[in-house]
Design a protein around this motif. Structure first.
Motif, PDB file in Angstrom:
ATOM      1  N   ASP A   1       1.034  -0.897   0.076  1.00 35.61           N
ATOM      2  CA  ASP A   1       0.171  -0.255  -0.101  1.00 35.61           C
ATOM      3  C   ASP A   1       0.559   1.443   0.053  1.00 35.61           C
ATOM      4  O   ASP A   1       0.677   2.217  -0.585  1.00 35.61           O
ATOM      5  N   GLN A   2       2.175   1.523   1.041  1.00 33.87           N
ATOM      6  CA  GLN A   2       2.782   2.268   0.716  1.00 33.87           C
ATOM      7  C   GLN A   2       3.750   2.671  -0.263  1.00 33.87           C
ATOM      8  O   GLN A   2       4.668   3.149  -0.352  1.00 33.87           O
ATOM      9  N   HIS A   3       3.612   1.600  -0.896  1.00 31.40           N
ATOM     10  CA  HIS A   3       4.606   1.399  -2.751  1.00 31.40           C
ATOM     11  C   HIS A   3       6.237   1.563  -2.099  1.00 31.40           C
ATOM     12  O   HIS A   3       6.744   1.571  -3.023  1.00 31.40           O
ATOM     13  N   ALA A   4       6.151   0.561  -0.728  1.00 30.51           N
ATOM     14  CA  ALA A   4       7.703  -0.037  -0.388  1.00 30.51           C
ATOM     15  C   ALA A   4       8.363  -0.534  -1.498  1.00 30.51           C
ATOM     16  O   ALA A   4       7.617  -1.735  -2.250  1.00 30.51           O
ATOM     17  N   THR A   5       9.521  -0.658  -1.459  1.00 28.26           N
ATOM     18  CA  THR A   5      10.281  -1.299  -2.711  1.00 28.26           C
ATOM     19  C   THR A   5      11.245  -2.684  -1.650  1.00 28.26           C
ATOM     20  O   THR A   5      11.719  -4.404  -2.350  1.00 28.26           O
ATOM     21  N   ASP A   6      11.330  -2.365  -0.195  1.00 26.54           N
ATOM     22  CA  ASP A   6      11.909  -3.265   0.167  1.00 26.54           C
ATOM     23  C   ASP A   6      11.174  -3.920   1.844  1.00 26.54           C
ATOM     24  O   ASP A   6      10.993  -2.465   1.634  1.00 26.54           O
ATOM     25  N   ILE A   7      11.612  -4.528   2.083  1.00 27.02           N
ATOM     26  CA  ILE A   7      10.663  -5.165   3.712  1.00 27.02           C
ATOM     27  C   ILE A   7      12.224  -5.826   4.094  1.00 27.02           C
ATOM     28  O   ILE A   7      12.254  -6.435   3.863  1.00 27.02           O
ATOM     29  N   HIS A   8      12.707  -4.792   5.498  1.00 22.68           N
ATOM     30  CA  HIS A   8      13.220  -5.393   6.583  1.00 22.68           C
ATOM     31  C   HIS A   8      12.904  -5.537   7.918  1.00 22.68           C
ATOM     32  O   HIS A   8      12.449  -5.123   8.596  1.00 22.68           O
ATOM     33  N   VAL A   9      13.428  -7.709   8.384  1.00 21.53           N
ATOM     34  CA  VAL A   9      12.439  -7.588   9.839  1.00 21.53           C
ATOM     35  C   VAL A   9      13.590  -8.137  10.471  1.00 21.53           C
ATOM     36  O   VAL A   9      14.807  -8.618   9.820  1.00 21.53           O
ATOM     37  N   GLU A  10      14.618  -6.830  11.159  1.00 18.91           N
ATOM     38  CA  GLU A  10      15.658  -7.204  11.921  1.00 18.91           C
ATOM     39  C   GLU A  10      15.790  -7.168  13.468  1.00 18.91           C
ATOM     40  O   GLU A  10      15.236  -6.145  14.084  1.00 18.91           O
ATOM     41  N   PRO A  11      15.816  -7.948  14.143  1.00 17.85           N
ATOM     42  CA  PRO A  11      16.007  -8.621  15.468  1.00 17.85           C
ATOM     43  C   PRO A  11      17.274  -7.716  16.155  1.00 17.85           C
ATOM     44  O   PRO A  11      18.300  -7.699  15.244  1.00 17.85           O
ATOM     45  N   MET A  12      16.595  -6.668  17.439  1.00 13.91           N
ATOM     46  CA  MET A  12      17.537  -6.511  18.246  1.00 13.91           C
ATOM     47  C   MET A  12      17.388  -7.400  19.376  1.00 13.91           C
ATOM     48  O   MET A  12      16.235  -7.920  19.521  1.00 13.91           O
ATOM     49  N   GLU A  13      18.381  -6.542  20.580  1.00 12.12           N
ATOM     50  CA  GLU A  13      18.528  -6.753  21.952  1.00 12.12           C
ATOM     51  C   GLU A  13      16.515  -6.805  22.386  1.00 12.12           C
ATOM     52  O   GLU A  13      16.284  -7.540  23.154  1.00 12.12           O
ATOM     53  N   ASP A  14      15.833  -6.024  22.055  1.00 12.12           N
ATOM     54  CA  ASP A  14      14.975  -5.594  23.192  1.00 12.12           C
ATOM     55  C   ASP A  14      14.232  -5.005  21.984  1.00 12.12           C
ATOM     56  O   ASP A  14      12.222  -4.956  22.903  1.00 12.12           O
ATOM     57  N   LYS A  15      13.873  -5.275  21.310  1.00 15.13           N
ATOM     58  CA  LYS A  15      12.736  -5.592  20.186  1.00 15.13           C
ATOM     59  C   LYS A  15      12.883  -6.445  18.747  1.00 15.13           C
ATOM     60  O   LYS A  15      14.009  -6.545  17.990  1.00 15.13           O
ATOM     61  N   LEU A  16      12.051  -5.775  17.784  1.00 13.73           N
ATOM     62  CA  LEU A  16      11.713  -6.805  15.847  1.00 13.73           C
ATOM     63  C   LEU A  16      11.720  -5.486  15.832  1.00 13.73           C
ATOM     64  O   LEU A  16      10.616  -5.239  15.872  1.00 13.73           O
ATOM     65  N   ARG A  17      12.627  -5.113  14.856  1.00 12.52           N
ATOM     66  CA  ARG A  17      12.258  -3.370  14.566  1.00 12.52           C
ATOM     67  C   ARG A  17      12.248  -4.015  12.670  1.00 12.52           C
ATOM     68  O   ARG A  17      12.756  -5.076  12.169  1.00 12.52           O
ATOM     69  N   LEU A  18      10.953  -3.183  11.859  1.00 12.91           N
ATOM     70  CA  LEU A  18      10.146  -3.807  10.934  1.00 12.91           C
ATOM     71  C   LEU A  18      10.364  -2.262   9.988  1.00 12.91           C
ATOM     72  O   LEU A  18      10.362  -1.133  10.758  1.00 12.91           O
ATOM     73  N   ARG A  19      11.488  -2.386   9.032  1.00  8.44           N
ATOM     74  CA  ARG A  19      11.596  -1.315   8.745  1.00  8.44           C
ATOM     75  C   ARG A  19      11.259  -1.955   6.575  1.00  8.44           C
ATOM     76  O   ARG A  19      10.962  -2.639   6.340  1.00  8.44           O
ATOM     77  N   TYR A  20      10.402  -0.515   5.961  1.00 10.90           N
ATOM     78  CA  TYR A  20      10.134  -0.089   5.230  1.00 10.90           C
ATOM     79  C   TYR A  20      11.119   0.559   3.947  1.00 10.90           C
ATOM     80  O   TYR A  20      11.459   2.124   3.930  1.00 10.90           O
ATOM     81  N   ARG A  21      11.606   0.166   2.741  1.00 10.26           N
ATOM     82  CA  ARG A  21      12.467   1.414   2.122  1.00 10.26           C
ATOM     83  C   ARG A  21      11.545   1.708   0.429  1.00 10.26           C
ATOM     84  O   ARG A  21      11.106   1.002  -0.099  1.00 10.26           O
ATOM     85  N   ILE A  22      11.370   3.310   0.840  1.00 15.31           N
ATOM     86  CA  ILE A  22       9.881   3.760   0.285  1.00 15.31           C
ATOM     87  C   ILE A  22      10.867   5.267  -0.452  1.00 15.31           C
ATOM     88  O   ILE A  22      11.229   5.356   0.517  1.00 15.31           O
ATOM     89  N   ASP A  23      11.126   5.248  -2.384  1.00 15.94           N
ATOM     90  CA  ASP A  23      11.480   5.957  -2.678  1.00 15.94           C
ATOM     91  C   ASP A  23      13.436   6.525  -1.928  1.00 15.94           C
ATOM     92  O   ASP A  23      13.188   7.078  -2.136  1.00 15.94           O
ATOM     93  N   GLY A  24      13.569   4.698  -2.231  1.00 16.71           N
ATOM     94  CA  GLY A  24      14.761   4.516  -1.417  1.00 16.71           C
ATOM     95  C   GLY A  24      15.647   5.392   0.120  1.00 16.71           C
ATOM     96  O   GLY A  24      16.456   4.672   0.125  1.00 16.71           O
ATOM     97  N   ARG A  25      14.627   5.321   1.180  1.00 14.76           N
ATOM     98  CA  ARG A  25      14.436   5.850   1.649  1.00 14.76           C
ATOM     99  C   ARG A  25      14.486   4.593   3.075  1.00 14.76           C
ATOM    100  O   ARG A  25      13.055   4.881   2.716  1.00 14.76           O
ATOM    101  N   LEU A  26      14.953   4.557   4.456  1.00 12.31           N
ATOM    102  CA  LEU A  26      14.348   3.483   4.833  1.00 12.31           C
ATOM    103  C   LEU A  26      13.546   4.339   6.319  1.00 12.31           C
ATOM    104  O   LEU A  26      14.123   5.307   6.768  1.00 12.31           O
ATOM    105  N   ARG A  27      12.369   3.484   6.652  1.00 12.30           N
ATOM    106  CA  ARG A  27      11.374   4.555   7.482  1.00 12.30           C
ATOM    107  C   ARG A  27      11.082   2.766   8.334  1.00 12.30           C
ATOM    108  O   ARG A  27      10.805   1.920   7.839  1.00 12.30           O
ATOM    109  N   GLU A  28      11.257   3.508   9.715  1.00 11.69           N
ATOM    110  CA  GLU A  28      10.770   2.353  10.745  1.00 11.69           C
ATOM    111  C   GLU A  28       9.455   2.524  11.069  1.00 11.69           C
ATOM    112  O   GLU A  28       9.312   3.586  10.268  1.00 11.69           O
ATOM    113  N   LEU A  29       8.684   1.585  11.031  1.00 15.63           N
ATOM    114  CA  LEU A  29       7.392   0.923  11.142  1.00 15.63           C
ATOM    115  C   LEU A  29       6.717   0.681  12.182  1.00 15.63           C
ATOM    116  O   LEU A  29       7.473   0.147  13.082  1.00 15.63           O
TER     117      LEU A  29
END
Length: 569
Positions: free
Chosen positions: A196-224
């Motif tokens: 829906d947000q026209h993202a080109t990539d989804i990054h699912v990244e485990p961290m010490e205290d959370k599971l971070r999700l980021r979309y790459r939209i128009d070439g820029r990464l944005r945390e979800l």
């Protein structure tokens, strides 16, 4: 009630009113919803006037109070808020009362089902207000996080079992909503939101205290925004993604690659999946590859450059190299060229790592180093298969380059990519790899370089105050015609607050003319090659970008960020 009805009639007339009718008595909940769905009028004006008529408060930008956030989420769970489109804003203290009132924003004041759901759930007095539906939905996503209702139900209900992770269908249908809250539904919501947000990539990244999700939209990464305590479902989410990609869920120590076939709205979308083991768990990246048509129109190439490209595509043989860094759109350009040439009269064969898009009628080979199927090995077999056109994913070594040169000299049209900063750099790069200069001059037809820049949001772009100074710094020496725009700070709803919507490519083309070929044969320096290329009609990428700026499509900052001055580093 009469005034309310008159307001609804006005909006019906503005919206066209097709298929929408007012009830003879009272106001129906469906009328407001249908009007908002239909559009054709100013939603904010309509809802603000409606709020004034029925005596409710109006909140143009619904933002929950950060200090009250934990209590607000406890009082109005995600499943209630998301189902009925309600945003709890803050707790209000009133003089003479011990208990606090809960302020809740909604977009449909006649939704009695939503009010009843809140009455059953919230043990406190409630004050209602109206807010624009688009902004309300964005506030809901940001406050609770994507898939928060499903997440809450999973944690409340049964343990995750194998049935939640099973991949039953060849294509995962994102439209088929599961009534039951499962990890499958939660992951589908994450992917659907990315589309829906026209993202080109989804990054699912485990961290010490959370599971971070980021979309790459128009070439820029944005945390979800994600639900709180999402870390509890980390292994289930990662396992589900690996099952969808047909990867080994037991193997967590080695990187893996796979693909997912998605279906949404009847359209198929290919997803490339890559896992990377890290100290906090497996990080998974998903590249969303839409099944789109590749046409020259979609590249938005300027008319004069397009004429030159079409002339290159008509050549019976030779090499055309597309240059640029990773993520600059080289593959899209190559697929577009192949689609233009893909006719019954031509046999096209490609070797890629990996195959990103499937082209009907084209023989596509994926590189597999584990069985010694490299670019060089595959290219030799391709040439024995009587092709007219060959595409090599990348020229990585001398062996591949030499075979490609021989193919071009024996009557084949060859396309490939090089990782260089510009088109001029591509000329010397082949020589540096070890290809004989006279072979480069004889075989290569052109070097085509490109970069991606963000496109200005046409809804909120603003005139650039210091346009002349900025363009002169960029290298513009000619007359400045047209209006130069900049991105609005904070953007608007249409561009989700960024000021930009989508990306486009800017290009430069160096044709290996006879005079330029002589310089290459005699191993001339890059500066001499540049000067001759300019005499032969070469125009730097910055000049192309300036034309896009003057046409109001992008900004000075975008072009400057991806290009260098002529002769610069």
């Amino acid at each position: 009630m009469k005034n309310i009805r008159q307001l609804l009639v006005q909006c019906l007339e503005a919206a066209g009113g097709a298929g929408i009718s007012l009830p003879s008595g009272g106001v129906s909940v469906s009328v407001v919803n249908e009007l908002l769905d239909h559009g054709g009028f100013d939603e904010e004006v309509f809802l603000s006037q409606l709020a004034a008529l029925i005596g409710l408060g109006w909140v143009p930008g619904p933002t929950p109070d950060a200090a009250d956030a934990p209590e607000l989420k406890r009082m109005v769970p995600a499943r209630v808020a998301l189902k009925h489109r309600l945003v709890p804003l803050k707790l209000i203290e009133e003089e003479g009362r011990k208990d606090k009132k809960l302020l809740i924003a909604m977009s449909d004041p006649f939704d009695l089902i939503a009010r009843q759901a809140v009455a059953r759930e919230v043990d406190a007095p409630v004050r209602w207000c109206l807010a624009p539906r688009k902004r309300l939905l964005m506030a809901l996503r940001d406050f609770y996080g994507i898939g928060a209702d499903t997440f809450d139900e999973i944690l409340k209900g049964r343990e995750v079992d194998a049935a939640d992770l099973e991949n039953k269908d060849e294509a995962n249908v994102l439209d088929a909503d599961d009534e039951e809250a499962t990890v499958v539904k939660f992951v589908n919501q994450i992917i659907r939101e990315a589309l829906d947000q026209h993202a080109t990539d989804i990054h699912v990244e485990p961290m010490e205290d959370k599971l971070r999700l980021r979309y790459r939209i128009d070439g820029r990464l944005r945390e979800l925004p994600v639900p709180e305590n999402i870390k509890q479902l980390q292994q289930s989410v990662l396992a589900r993604l690996k099952v969808m990609a047909k990867l080994d869920i037991a193997e967590r120590r080695l990187p893996q690659d796979g693909r997912i076939n998605l279906q949404i709205g009847g359209h198929f979308i290919d997803v490339r999946v890559a896992t990377i083991p890290s100290v906090e768990g497996e990080s998974i990246s998903l590249r969303l590859l839409g099944q789109e048509r590749f046409t020259l129109e979609r590249l938005h190439i300027e008319p004069d450059l397009r004429v030159e490209i079409e002339a290159l595509l008509k050549k019976p043989n030779g090499i055309v190299l597309v240059t640029g860094p990773t993520g600059s759109g080289k593959s899209t350009t190559l697929y577009t060229f192949l689609s233009q040439l893909n006719t019954e009269a031509r046999r096209i064969v490609t070797i890629e790592d990996p195959v990103e898009h499937k082209l009907p009628g084209v023989v596509q080979i994926a590189v597999k180093p584990e069985i010694d199927l490299t670019f060089a090995v595959g290219l030799r077999s391709i040439l024995r298969g009587d092709p007219n056109v060959v595409m090599i994913g990348e020229m990585r070594d001398l062996e591949t380059a030499e075979i490609a040169v021989r193919a071009a000299l024996t009557g084949h049209l060859v396309f490939s990519t090089l990782h260089t900063n510009d088109a001029i750099g591509g000329v010397t790069r082949l020589v540096d790899m070890g290809v004989e200069p006279f072979l480069v001059a004889s075989a290569v037809r052109a070097f085509f370089a490109q970069r991606l820049v963000r496109v200005l949001c046409q809804s909120c772009r603003q005139p650039e105050v210091d346009a002349t100074t900025k363009l002169r710094e960029l290298g513009c020496t000619g007359p400045i015609t047209g209006t130069v725009y900049r991105a609005k700070e904070g953007g608007c709803e249409a561009c989700r607050g960024t000021g930009y919507r989508g990306r486009m490519a800017i290009y430069e083309l160096v044709r290996l003319t006879p005079k330029l070929g002589e310089l290459v044969t005699h191993k001339a320096g890059q500066q001499a090659i540049l000067q001759q290329a300019i005499k032969d009609g070469y125009r730097p990428m910055r000049e192309y970008g300036i034309r896009k700026i003057l046409s109001g499509q992008t900004t000075v900052e975008e072009v400057m960020s991806v290009t260098v001055a002529e002769g610069g580093e």
